[in-house]
Motif scaffolding. Sequence first.
Motif: not given
Length: 313
Positions: A11-14, A51, A56-60, A63
Motif C-alpha cells: 500500500d502507499k504507506s510502504g 488510480a 489520485c496522485k499515486e498508485i499502490d 506494481l
Amino acid sequence: MLLIGTILFGDKSGAGVHWKFLPLLRDFVNIGQYSWGSACLAHLYRALCRASRYNCKEIDGPLTLLLAWVWIRLPYLSPLPREPRSFPLANRWRNWERGDRRYRYLKLAHFRKAFDELQEGQFVWVAYAVDRVDPNIIPAKIYMQSVIWSATVPLVSFECIEWHATDRLRRQFGFVQEVPSQEQNLDKAHGEILTGPKNLNWATTPTHSNWVIHWTNRYHYVLSELPMPSQHPLDTYLNWYRSKYGARLALANLAGEENDEGNQDLDVGNEDMDEGNEDTDEGSQDMDEDNEEQEQYISPAIPPPQEQPQASI
C-alpha cells in the motif's frame, strides 16, 4: 511479511502490513491452500480503479505484476530484456536499468504516443504459448491450473472484490472476441471498506456471500469455445468497441505541454547518459555475472490455487 507488504499487497504507506493478513500465517504448513494469485490480482484491479480517479496522485498495489504484464504483452514498450531461463518470468528485467539506461528518461508523452500507434501484431495475446516461453521454464504445477485462467468470476480477498472480466479478453485465451455482455455490477461489494471485527467471515456477509459462492464454483465459469486463429475477422467487435470507447482512445492529445517539458528533460537525460557511459562497461560486466548466477538458480514454484476461497478466512 516483507513479500506480503511490498510485492503482493503493498500500500502507499510502504512500511507496514495490514493486520488482516496475519491470521493467514497462523497455519504456515497449509499456507499454499489459499489462492494468493487471485487475491493479488484483486488488489491490483482495486489499485487501478482508485488510480483512475481525477484526484489520485499515486498508485499502490502489486506494481511488479502490472509492469511484468505490460512488458510481456507489449514488448515494444519494455526495456531491453535479458532473457534469463528462470522463473518467474519477470526475472528477465532484473536490474534492467543497467542494460537500458535510456529507458529511464522516457516521458509520459512518449508512451501515450506509442499506445496511439499500436498495431495489430504488437500486442502478444497468448503470452505463455510454447513459441513465446520455453515450456520447461514455467513449473508444471502452474500449468495444471491453467483451465481456470479464463474463469469469468469475482476475485475475492477479504473486503476487496473485483470482477475478472475474461469475456472481454477472449483472444488472450485463444478464442474469438465477440461483443461482450453488459458489465458486471458488483453493487455495494465493490465499495466495501474494511471495518468492524478483525475475524469477520466474509463468506457469510450479505454483501459478499453470493460472490464467494460464485468464486467457489469457478470451474463452471471458464470460457468454452473452440479455439480460433487470432487473425479471425473482428469487425463486429471493433465497431462496437470504437463506438463505445473511441473518444478515449487517442492519448497523445492529452499530452499538451508535457511534450515540450518531456523533450527538455530528455535532452538533460541524454547529457546524463553521456556522463554515465564510463560506467557502462562495468555495468555490462555485472550483467554477465548476474546472468551466470541466474542460469544456476531456479526460483521455487508458486503453489497453485486450491478450492478454498481466501475470503472465507
